[in-house]
Design an enzyme around this catalytic site. Sequence first.
Site, PDB file in Angstrom:
ATOM      1  N   VAL A   2      -5.096   6.738  22.765  1.00 37.89           N
ATOM      2  CA  VAL A   2      -5.885   6.483  22.761  1.00 37.89           C
ATOM      3  C   VAL A   2      -6.221   5.368  22.422  1.00 37.89           C
ATOM      4  CG1 VAL A   2      -6.713   7.822  20.311  1.00 37.89           C
ATOM      5  CG2 VAL A   2      -5.115   5.625  19.722  1.00 37.89           C
ATOM      6  N   ASN A  28      -8.924   8.082  13.112  1.00 39.91           N
ATOM      7  CA  ASN A  28      -7.879   8.270  12.389  1.00 39.91           C
ATOM      8  C   ASN A  28      -6.431   7.538  12.957  1.00 39.91           C
ATOM      9  OD1 ASN A  28      -6.376   8.782   9.817  1.00 39.91           O
ATOM     10  ND2 ASN A  28      -5.473   9.414  11.203  1.00 39.91           N
ATOM     11  N   SER A  90      -7.731   0.358   5.748  1.00 37.87           N
ATOM     12  CA  SER A  90      -7.314  -0.193   4.510  1.00 37.87           C
ATOM     13  C   SER A  90      -7.168  -1.333   4.150  1.00 37.87           C
ATOM     14  CB  SER A  90      -5.440  -0.839   5.969  1.00 37.87           C
ATOM     15  OG  SER A  90      -4.255  -0.803   5.068  1.00 37.87           O
ATOM     16  N   TYR A 103      -2.784  -5.993  11.721  1.00 36.98           N
ATOM     17  CA  TYR A 103      -3.190  -4.347  11.365  1.00 36.98           C
ATOM     18  C   TYR A 103      -4.350  -5.217  10.675  1.00 36.98           C
ATOM     19  CZ  TYR A 103      -3.042  -0.361   8.773  1.00 36.98           C
ATOM     20  OH  TYR A 103      -3.247   0.531   7.983  1.00 36.98           O
ATOM     21  N   ALA A 104      -3.982  -6.153   9.370  1.00 38.94           N
ATOM     22  CA  ALA A 104      -5.552  -6.073   8.603  1.00 38.94           C
ATOM     23  C   ALA A 104      -6.191  -6.445   9.396  1.00 38.94           C
ATOM     24  CB  ALA A 104      -4.640  -7.489   7.980  1.00 38.94           C
ATOM     25  N   ALA A 105      -6.268  -7.393  10.612  1.00 41.70           N
ATOM     26  CA  ALA A 105      -7.131  -7.737  11.293  1.00 41.70           C
ATOM     27  C   ALA A 105      -8.329  -6.383  12.020  1.00 41.70           C
ATOM     28  CB  ALA A 105      -7.038  -8.808  12.031  1.00 41.70           C
ATOM     29  N   LYS A 107      -8.510  -3.882  10.948  1.00 42.26           N
ATOM     30  CA  LYS A 107      -8.304  -2.956   9.526  1.00 42.26           C
ATOM     31  C   LYS A 107      -9.793  -3.246   9.356  1.00 42.26           C
ATOM     32  CE  LYS A 107      -6.198   1.510   9.862  1.00 42.26           C
ATOM     33  NZ  LYS A 107      -6.807   2.083  10.734  1.00 42.26           N
ATOM     34  N   ILE A 136      -1.176   5.861   0.888  1.00 45.46           N
ATOM     35  CA  ILE A 136      -0.462   7.130   1.176  1.00 45.46           C
ATOM     36  C   ILE A 136       0.385   7.438   1.588  1.00 45.46           C
ATOM     37  CG2 ILE A 136      -2.058   9.665   2.213  1.00 45.46           C
ATOM     38  CD1 ILE A 136      -3.927   7.596   0.652  1.00 45.46           C
TER      39      ILE A 136
HETATM   40  N1  LIG Z   1      -0.595   5.719   5.168  1.00 48.12           N
HETATM   41  C1  LIG Z   1      -0.709   4.855   4.370  1.00 48.12           C
HETATM   42  O1  LIG Z   1      -0.588   4.661   3.044  1.00 48.12           O
HETATM   43  C2  LIG Z   1      -2.283   4.703   5.025  1.00 48.12           C
HETATM   44  C3  LIG Z   1      -2.577   3.592   4.506  1.00 48.12           C
HETATM   45  C4  LIG Z   1      -3.877   2.241   4.422  1.00 48.12           C
HETATM   46  C5  LIG Z   1      -4.246   3.296   6.190  1.00 48.12           C
HETATM   47  N2  LIG Z   1      -3.735   3.887   6.310  1.00 48.12           N
HETATM   48  C6  LIG Z   1      -4.061   4.197   8.078  1.00 48.12           C
HETATM   49  O2  LIG Z   1      -4.161   5.743   8.370  1.00 48.12           O
HETATM   50  C7  LIG Z   1      -4.252   6.320   9.198  1.00 48.12           C
HETATM   51  C8  LIG Z   1      -3.655   7.374   9.267  1.00 48.12           C
HETATM   52  O3  LIG Z   1      -1.760   7.001   8.866  1.00 48.12           O
HETATM   53  P1  LIG Z   1      -0.958   7.894   8.417  1.00 48.12           P
HETATM   54  O4  LIG Z   1      -0.652   7.750   7.023  1.00 48.12           O
HETATM   55  O5  LIG Z   1      -1.296   9.420   8.465  1.00 48.12           O
HETATM   56  O6  LIG Z   1       0.036   7.824   9.519  1.00 48.12           O
HETATM   57  P2  LIG Z   1       1.159   8.893  10.431  1.00 48.12           P
HETATM   58  O7  LIG Z   1       1.621   7.888  11.360  1.00 48.12           O
HETATM   59  O8  LIG Z   1       1.716  10.302   9.484  1.00 48.12           O
HETATM   60  O9  LIG Z   1      -0.085   9.277  11.361  1.00 48.12           O
HETATM   61  C9  LIG Z   1      -0.765   8.902  12.010  1.00 48.12           C
HETATM   62  C10 LIG Z   1      -1.090   9.490  13.190  1.00 48.12           C
HETATM   63  O10 LIG Z   1      -1.644   8.345  14.611  1.00 48.12           O
HETATM   64  C11 LIG Z   1      -0.676   8.551  15.707  1.00 48.12           C
HETATM   65  N3  LIG Z   1      -1.072   7.573  16.587  1.00 48.12           N
HETATM   66  C12 LIG Z   1      -0.644   6.333  16.325  1.00 48.12           C
HETATM   67  N4  LIG Z   1      -0.975   5.568  17.430  1.00 48.12           N
HETATM   68  C13 LIG Z   1      -1.480   6.487  18.384  1.00 48.12           C
HETATM   69  C14 LIG Z   1      -2.244   6.342  19.598  1.00 48.12           C
HETATM   70  N5  LIG Z   1      -2.648   4.574  20.143  1.00 48.12           N
HETATM   71  N6  LIG Z   1      -3.276   7.489  20.461  1.00 48.12           N
HETATM   72  C15 LIG Z   1      -2.999   8.777  19.811  1.00 48.12           C
HETATM   73  N7  LIG Z   1      -2.458   9.023  18.502  1.00 48.12           N
HETATM   74  C16 LIG Z   1      -1.773   7.490  18.030  1.00 48.12           C
HETATM   75  C17 LIG Z   1       0.592   8.953  15.899  1.00 48.12           C
HETATM   76  O11 LIG Z   1       1.549   9.493  16.631  1.00 48.12           O
HETATM   77  C18 LIG Z   1       0.179   9.989  13.721  1.00 48.12           C
HETATM   78  O12 LIG Z   1      -0.050  11.188  14.313  1.00 48.12           O
HETATM   79  C19 LIG Z   1      -3.944   5.203  10.068  1.00 48.12           C
HETATM   80  O13 LIG Z   1      -5.500   4.219  10.732  1.00 48.12           O
HETATM   81  C20 LIG Z   1      -3.123   4.143   9.405  1.00 48.12           C
HETATM   82  O14 LIG Z   1      -3.233   3.016   9.352  1.00 48.12           O
HETATM   83  C21 LIG Z   1      -2.588   4.637   6.135  1.00 48.12           C
END
Ligand SMILES: NC(=O)c1ccc[n+]([C@@H]2O[C@H](COP(=O)([O-])OP(=O)(O)OC[C@H]3O[C@@H](n4cnc5c(N)ncnc54)[C@H](O)[C@@H]3O)[C@@H](O)[C@H]2O)c1
Length: 213
Positions: A2, A28, A90, A103-105, A107, A136
């Site tokens: 992305v 996402n 987040s 990351y926090a900035a 988000k 999660i």
């Molecule tokens: N898991 C948690 O506890 C949690 C908490 C807060 C926020 N989030 C947010 O939720 C979202 C999903 O995360 P998740 O927990 O499912 O993680 P995950 O690693 O299981 O899935 C994230 C997906 O994003 C893809 N990705 C990352 N950078 C990318 C890029 N530059 N281009 C294309 N794809 C990219 C990864 O390959 C992966 O498939 C993220 O934005 C994450 O920051 C997750």
Amino acid sequence: NVTAPDFAERFVGTAVSEFKGLDILINNAGYTWDNVIQKMTDEQWYAMIDCHLTAPFRILRAAQPVIRALGKAETEAGQRMMRKVVNISSMAGLFGNPGQTNYAAGKAGIVGMTQTLAKEWGRMNVTVNCVAYGLIKTRLTGNAAEGGTAHIDGRDIKVGVNPDLMAAMERGIPLGRGGTPEEAAGAVYLLCIPESDYVSGQTLVCSGGLTGF
Ligand SMILES: NC(=O)c1ccc[n+]([C@@H]2O[C@H](COP(=O)([O-])OP(=O)(O)OC[C@H]3O[C@@H](n4cnc5c(N)ncnc54)[C@H](O)[C@@H]3O)[C@@H](O)[C@H]2O)c1
């Protein structure tokens, strides 16, 4: 990836050519690359801002003319079709989290972008909301001891959380556990169904009841 400069145009173009429109858009993609601020490099900082803030900005910018044209045609035909944007934030972006300045900035920034676009895009019949996750259980938060890495944007990034830290975090969650990917998706789904057509500019916290760190 992305963060590739031409990703947004290709992504929106593919949606239109494959699906003949653009109804729901979820920003996402994301990962973490932590360090305390005194050890955080510019590369780490920009990696998070690029992925969590610049990429959604470019995608939404590219989507605007398409959505405006679709909405205009529907209005002229006497129809109203609601479209949905859900940006993923987040609790780190809402409350901060040690080691995650970058990351926090990003988000936190997506919350401001969401609130702004809710105001810019309301007249196009688009709702723009955020879902902010707590903990999660995904690859991102898997067992760090298993040494997982994700190949993202040309780099191998370590993923996972120390199991002891994970257990302590789960004890602090009112529901007593991290969420499942299905539960995480459920919060996004709520903001994509017609029952939420009059909800816009909001951040829905999906955290099992956790309200801060
Ligand atoms: N898991 C948690 O506890 C949690 C908490 C807060 C926020 N989030 C947010 O939720 C979202 C999903 O995360 P998740 O927990 O499912 O993680 P995950 O690693 O299981 O899935 C994230 C997906 O994003 C893809 N990705 C990352 N950078 C990318 C890029 N530059 N281009 C294309 N794809 C990219 C990864 O390959 C992966 O498939 C993220 O934005 C994450 O920051 C997750």
